[in-house]
Design a protein around this motif. Structure first.
Motif, PDB file in Angstrom:
ATOM      1  N   VAL A   1     -12.393  -2.709  24.573  1.00 20.38           N
ATOM      2  CA  VAL A   1     -12.653  -1.679  23.679  1.00 20.38           C
ATOM      3  C   VAL A   1     -11.858  -0.398  23.801  1.00 20.38           C
ATOM      4  CG1 VAL A   1     -15.375  -2.187  23.589  1.00 20.38           C
ATOM      5  CG2 VAL A   1     -14.262  -0.418  25.177  1.00 20.38           C
ATOM      6  N   ASP A   2     -11.695   0.336  23.059  1.00 23.47           N
ATOM      7  CA  ASP A   2     -10.823   1.603  23.198  1.00 23.47           C
ATOM      8  C   ASP A   2      -9.248   0.950  23.071  1.00 23.47           C
ATOM      9  OD1 ASP A   2     -12.667   3.234  22.903  1.00 23.47           O
ATOM     10  OD2 ASP A   2     -13.188   2.991  25.223  1.00 23.47           O
TER      11      ASP A   2
ATOM     12  N   ALA B   1       5.920  -4.593  23.499  1.00 20.28           N
ATOM     13  CA  ALA B   1       4.645  -3.916  23.238  1.00 20.28           C
ATOM     14  C   ALA B   1       3.940  -3.803  24.363  1.00 20.28           C
ATOM     15  CB  ALA B   1       4.055  -4.535  22.236  1.00 20.28           C
ATOM     16  N   ALA B   2       3.205  -2.761  24.395  1.00 23.21           N
ATOM     17  CA  ALA B   2       1.994  -2.589  25.373  1.00 23.21           C
ATOM     18  C   ALA B   2       0.686  -2.070  24.884  1.00 23.21           C
ATOM     19  CB  ALA B   2       2.674  -1.194  26.450  1.00 23.21           C
ATOM     20  N   ALA B   3      -0.265  -2.295  25.589  1.00 22.67           N
ATOM     21  CA  ALA B   3      -1.607  -2.031  25.241  1.00 22.67           C
ATOM     22  C   ALA B   3      -2.319  -1.317  26.343  1.00 22.67           C
ATOM     23  CB  ALA B   3      -2.266  -3.115  24.721  1.00 22.67           C
ATOM     24  N   GLU B   4      -3.250  -0.513  25.944  1.00 22.30           N
ATOM     25  CA  GLU B   4      -4.228   0.013  26.889  1.00 22.30           C
ATOM     26  C   GLU B   4      -5.340  -0.019  26.472  1.00 22.30           C
ATOM     27  OE1 GLU B   4      -4.473   3.953  29.758  1.00 22.30           O
ATOM     28  OE2 GLU B   4      -3.827   4.225  27.653  1.00 22.30           O
ATOM     29  N   PHE B   5      -6.305  -0.303  27.319  1.00 24.26           N
ATOM     30  CA  PHE B   5      -7.732  -0.782  26.921  1.00 24.26           C
ATOM     31  C   PHE B   5      -8.758  -0.721  28.036  1.00 24.26           C
ATOM     32  CE2 PHE B   5      -5.257  -4.549  27.595  1.00 24.26           C
ATOM     33  CZ  PHE B   5      -5.957  -5.085  28.461  1.00 24.26           C
ATOM     34  N   VAL B   6     -10.028  -0.659  27.601  1.00 24.56           N
ATOM     35  CA  VAL B   6     -11.175  -0.876  28.708  1.00 24.56           C
ATOM     36  C   VAL B   6     -11.886  -2.056  28.709  1.00 24.56           C
ATOM     37  CG1 VAL B   6     -13.519   0.352  29.503  1.00 24.56           C
ATOM     38  CG2 VAL B   6     -11.417   1.605  28.575  1.00 24.56           C
ATOM     39  N   VAL B   7     -11.770  -2.765  29.576  1.00 27.81           N
ATOM     40  CA  VAL B   7     -12.699  -4.183  29.778  1.00 27.81           C
ATOM     41  C   VAL B   7     -13.902  -3.710  30.002  1.00 27.81           C
ATOM     42  CG1 VAL B   7     -12.826  -6.325  30.839  1.00 27.81           C
ATOM     43  CG2 VAL B   7     -10.484  -5.297  30.528  1.00 27.81           C
ATOM     44  N   LEU B   8     -15.054  -4.171  29.111  1.00 30.56           N
ATOM     45  CA  LEU B   8     -16.393  -4.194  29.268  1.00 30.56           C
ATOM     46  C   LEU B   8     -16.816  -5.726  29.787  1.00 30.56           C
ATOM     47  CD1 LEU B   8     -17.759  -2.142  26.373  1.00 30.56           C
ATOM     48  CD2 LEU B   8     -16.982  -1.462  28.682  1.00 30.56           C
ATOM     49  N   GLY B   9     -17.224  -5.834  31.310  1.00 35.91           N
ATOM     50  CA  GLY B   9     -17.630  -7.490  31.548  1.00 35.91           C
ATOM     51  C   GLY B   9     -18.935  -7.634  32.053  1.00 35.91           C
TER      52      GLY B   9
ATOM     53  N   ASN C   1     -11.626 -11.002  21.787  1.00 38.60           N
ATOM     54  CA  ASN C   1     -13.070 -10.402  21.534  1.00 38.60           C
ATOM     55  C   ASN C   1     -13.882 -11.299  20.774  1.00 38.60           C
ATOM     56  OD1 ASN C   1     -12.752  -8.199  22.997  1.00 38.60           O
ATOM     57  ND2 ASN C   1     -11.948  -6.807  21.338  1.00 38.60           N
ATOM     58  N   ALA C   2     -13.464 -12.236  19.834  1.00 37.07           N
ATOM     59  CA  ALA C   2     -14.194 -13.206  19.037  1.00 37.07           C
ATOM     60  C   ALA C   2     -14.304 -14.201  19.733  1.00 37.07           C
ATOM     61  CB  ALA C   2     -13.404 -13.369  17.749  1.00 37.07           C
ATOM     62  N   GLY C   3     -13.856 -14.713  20.833  1.00 39.78           N
ATOM     63  CA  GLY C   3     -13.841 -15.935  21.511  1.00 39.78           C
ATOM     64  C   GLY C   3     -13.186 -17.003  20.931  1.00 39.78           C
TER      65      GLY C   3
END
Length: 136
Positions: free
Chosen positions: A65-66, A78-86, A18-20
């Motif tokens: 996010v999320d 591990a696993a991750a769930e998220f929303v991509v805002l693009g 997220n920080a690039g």
């Protein structure tokens, strides 16, 4: 690794994304990282992953996010769930024309960890949903 250490490593991975901060992002990978591309092939190695990310960063501007992170009790997976805002900035080969379209896309990832680094990442999202959003 403990479950907490694994969850923190994945949180650091997404924070760097997220920080690039591609240097930190790539430093969290093993040299022989396996990257399973959504609806695509498998690439092996940090250099291949860096090239993939260079293309992604050129064509898309994304923020996650999320983010919800889950780890196995032994910390090995591990696993991750998220929303991509693009924002689709530059046309990617074989995909619709980019015109700065914005999208919101649920996604997930699965990880294997080794030596306190990400050894495998498999990303998943609904490509048809993304195409519909950028084609509207």
């Amino acid at each position: 690794m403990s479950r907490a250490d694994t969850e923190q490593l994945i949180a650091d991975y997404y924070q760097a994304f997220n920080a690039g901060d591609m240097d930190t992002f790539l430093d969290l990978l093993t040299d022989d990282v396996q990257h399973d591309i959504n609806q695509g092939g498998r690439e092996i190695g940090r250099e291949a992953f860096a090239a993939f990310m260079a293309r992604m960063n050129r064509n898309y501007r994304e923020r996650l996010v999320d983010i919800q992170i889950m780890a196995s009790p032994d910390g090995a997976r591990a696993a991750a769930e998220f929303v991509v805002l693009g924002e689709y900035q530059v046309t990617d080969e074989g995909l619709p024309e980019a015109r700065g379209q914005q999208y919101r896309l649920p996604a997930g990832a699965f990880f294997e960890l080794r030596d306190n680094k990400v050894a495998r990442i498999s990303n998943y999202y609904n490509l048809n949903d993304w195409v519909a959003q950028v084609s509207a």
